[in-house]
Design a protein around this motif. Structure first.
Motif, PDB file in Angstrom:
ATOM      1  N   ALA A  49       0.815  -1.214   0.000  1.00  0.00           N
ATOM      2  CA  ALA A  49       0.000   0.000   0.000  1.00  0.00           C
ATOM      3  C   ALA A  49       0.847   1.261   0.000  1.00  0.00           C
ATOM      4  CB  ALA A  49      -0.918   0.003   1.216  1.00  0.00           C
ATOM      5  N   GLY A  50       2.178   1.113   0.064  1.00  0.00           N
ATOM      6  CA  GLY A  50       3.054   2.267  -0.008  1.00  0.00           C
ATOM      7  C   GLY A  50       3.702   2.678   1.299  1.00  0.00           C
ATOM      8  N   ALA A  51       3.633   1.838   2.316  1.00  0.00           N
ATOM      9  CA  ALA A  51       4.254   2.174   3.601  1.00  0.00           C
ATOM     10  C   ALA A  51       5.771   2.265   3.450  1.00  0.00           C
ATOM     11  CB  ALA A  51       3.891   1.131   4.652  1.00  0.00           C
ATOM     12  N   THR A  52       6.334   3.302   4.037  1.00  0.00           N
ATOM     13  CA  THR A  52       7.782   3.494   3.996  1.00  0.00           C
ATOM     14  C   THR A  52       8.418   3.318   5.371  1.00  0.00           C
ATOM     15  OG1 THR A  52       7.432   5.872   4.262  1.00  0.00           O
ATOM     16  CG2 THR A  52       7.692   5.029   2.007  1.00  0.00           C
ATOM     17  N   ASP A  53       7.603   3.276   6.418  1.00  0.00           N
ATOM     18  CA  ASP A  53       8.089   3.093   7.782  1.00  0.00           C
ATOM     19  C   ASP A  53       7.066   2.232   8.529  1.00  0.00           C
ATOM     20  OD1 ASP A  53      10.102   4.443   9.985  1.00  0.00           O
ATOM     21  OD2 ASP A  53       8.130   4.033  10.830  1.00  0.00           O
ATOM     22  N   ILE A  54       7.499   1.066   9.007  1.00  0.00           N
ATOM     23  CA  ILE A  54       6.590   0.141   9.689  1.00  0.00           C
ATOM     24  C   ILE A  54       7.205  -0.231  11.035  1.00  0.00           C
ATOM     25  CG2 ILE A  54       5.394  -2.071   9.588  1.00  0.00           C
ATOM     26  CD1 ILE A  54       5.795  -1.970   6.502  1.00  0.00           C
ATOM     27  N   LEU A  55       6.456   0.041  12.104  1.00  0.00           N
ATOM     28  CA  LEU A  55       6.897  -0.308  13.454  1.00  0.00           C
ATOM     29  C   LEU A  55       5.975  -1.388  14.007  1.00  0.00           C
ATOM     30  CD1 LEU A  55       8.784   0.245  15.871  1.00  0.00           C
ATOM     31  CD2 LEU A  55       7.081   1.919  16.665  1.00  0.00           C
ATOM     32  N   VAL A  56       6.554  -2.516  14.411  1.00  0.00           N
ATOM     33  CA  VAL A  56       5.804  -3.620  15.010  1.00  0.00           C
ATOM     34  C   VAL A  56       6.066  -3.627  16.504  1.00  0.00           C
ATOM     35  CG1 VAL A  56       5.547  -6.130  15.122  1.00  0.00           C
ATOM     36  CG2 VAL A  56       5.927  -5.010  12.911  1.00  0.00           C
ATOM     37  N   ASN A  57       4.993  -3.672  17.292  1.00  0.00           N
ATOM     38  CA  ASN A  57       5.128  -3.818  18.735  1.00  0.00           C
ATOM     39  C   ASN A  57       4.721  -5.233  19.121  1.00  0.00           C
ATOM     40  OD1 ASN A  57       5.377  -3.379  21.506  1.00  0.00           O
ATOM     41  ND2 ASN A  57       3.336  -2.488  21.691  1.00  0.00           N
ATOM     42  N   ASP A  58       5.673  -6.016  19.641  1.00  0.00           N
ATOM     43  CA  ASP A  58       5.374  -7.349  20.165  1.00  0.00           C
ATOM     44  C   ASP A  58       4.606  -7.133  21.469  1.00  0.00           C
ATOM     45  OD1 ASP A  58       5.423  -9.887  21.407  1.00  0.00           O
ATOM     46  OD2 ASP A  58       7.324 -10.402  20.459  1.00  0.00           O
ATOM     47  N   ALA A  59       3.305  -7.377  21.452  1.00  0.00           N
ATOM     48  CA  ALA A  59       2.411  -6.923  22.520  1.00  0.00           C
ATOM     49  C   ALA A  59       1.864  -8.041  23.394  1.00  0.00           C
ATOM     50  CB  ALA A  59       1.239  -6.142  21.898  1.00  0.00           C
ATOM     51  N   HIS A  60       2.352  -9.244  23.259  1.00  0.00           N
ATOM     52  CA  HIS A  60       1.792 -10.371  24.004  1.00  0.00           C
ATOM     53  C   HIS A  60       2.671 -10.792  25.177  1.00  0.00           C
ATOM     54  CE1 HIS A  60      -0.081 -14.222  24.923  1.00  0.00           C
ATOM     55  NE2 HIS A  60       1.121 -14.767  24.855  1.00  0.00           N
ATOM     56  N   GLY A  61       2.061 -10.969  26.348  1.00  0.00           N
ATOM     57  CA  GLY A  61       2.726 -11.583  27.492  1.00  0.00           C
ATOM     58  C   GLY A  61       4.095 -11.004  27.778  1.00  0.00           C
ATOM     59  N   PRO A  62       5.153 -11.810  27.627  1.00  0.00           N
ATOM     60  CA  PRO A  62       6.509 -11.321  27.899  1.00  0.00           C
ATOM     61  C   PRO A  62       6.992 -10.296  26.886  1.00  0.00           C
ATOM     62  CG  PRO A  62       6.590 -13.507  26.924  1.00  0.00           C
ATOM     63  CD  PRO A  62       5.135 -13.233  27.232  1.00  0.00           C
ATOM     64  N   MET A  63       6.263 -10.173  25.789  1.00  0.00           N
ATOM     65  CA  MET A  63       6.593  -9.213  24.733  1.00  0.00           C
ATOM     66  C   MET A  63       7.961  -9.490  24.118  1.00  0.00           C
ATOM     67  SD  MET A  63       4.799  -5.733  26.175  1.00  0.00           S
ATOM     68  CE  MET A  63       3.032  -5.764  26.561  1.00  0.00           C
TER      69      MET A  63
END
Length: 276
Positions: A49-63
């Motif tokens: 879709a054209g994203a140039t910056d993608i930040l993923v947050n590991d959001a489960h349990g111990p992360m």
């Protein structure tokens, strides 16, 4: 285009049991890779879709669930805990859109691995008098920042919860709940193809101008234990509505961050594992 992905684990393709999502579970290592693949599908959709910056947050349990080497290298990741904003760590008003991957339904709903943040220690949560779980609370906080949630993946119960909370969010049901620890599964390749396409479609329709939400909100939480509620009353601004229910007012996302403090206090007192 800057995209934020909050990744939980209970709503990931193929996962149905505590043994799939807890670090000492017999199938946890497989679950970690399944989580990475669902997130990677969302990353591919964002890039398309054209994203140039993608930040993923590991959001489960111990992360610390997604192996860094398994994540699509076109994305960056926030990993580990504690995080001041927990499941929304790193989300700012500068993000153009948010995607929720692997989310689950709230406590009391018959969905796969359903709960609200803390296994069964939290019985109910209300935001401005409206029943809410992790899905609605995340959406409301993002909306306050002016960041639209464009897609959510999880089981059919999670998708229904998202649609009831905010009808404009696209959803992908990767499994159909049969009970709290059972589901009818979609083939992983099919589910991930749907995730990729849905994220790409959702991001292509993100509005150019967005308005943040103004004003304060009221958060109320009913705990399983009266002792948790009693201790929380020591925090300025927290009041009781009954022996097990506390409430506070404030602006989101500050209220979301304060709730994270509540759960850490509750964890120290209850010491209960989720899903027991």
């Amino acid at each position: 285009m800057r995209i934020y992905i909050s990744a939980d684990m209970e709503g990931i393709t193929g996962l149905v049991d505590a043994a799939d999502v807890q670090p000492d579970g017999r199938d946890y290592e497989r679950g970690r890779l399944m989580m990475a693949e669902d997130v990677n599908a969302a990353v591919r959709g964002a890039v398309a879709a054209g994203a140039t910056d993608i930040l993923v947050n590991d959001a489960h349990g111990p992360m610390r669930n997604i192996p860094p080497e398994a994540l699509d290298p076109r994305a960056r990741m926030v990993r580990g805990r504690p995080k001041p904003m927990g499941m929304l760590e790193g989300l700012t008003a500068e993000h153009d859109a948010m995607v929720c991957v692997g989310y689950h339904s709230r406590a009391g709903v018959l969905g796969v691995l359903s709960h609200s943040f803390m296994g069964h220690e939290i019985e109910d949560i209300w935001l401005d008098g409206r029943p809410v779980g992790e899905i609605g609370f995340a959406h409301a906080t993002a909306a306050w920042l002016g960041v639209p949630v464009v897609a959510l993946t999880g089981d059919d119960a999670a998708c229904a919860e998202m649609s009831a909370w905010a009808g404009g969010v696209r959803t992908v049901a990767v499994k159909q709940a049969r009970d709290r620890f059972a589901a009818e599964l979609r083939p992983p390749a099919e589910a991930r193809r749907d995730i990729e396409e849905t994220v790409a479609t959702g991001l292509s329709a993100v509005p150019k101008a967005r308005a943040a939400t103004a004003g304060s909100a009221t958060l109320a939480v009913r705990w399983q234990s009266a002792s948790v509620a009693a201790v929380l009353l020591g925090i300025p601004g927290v009041t009781a509505t009954d022996s097990r229910t506390v409430r506070a007012q404030g602006e989101l996302p500050a209220l979301y961050r304060q709730f994270g403090v509540w759960t850490r206090v509750a964890s120290s007192l209850a010491n209960q594992r989720p899903y027991c």
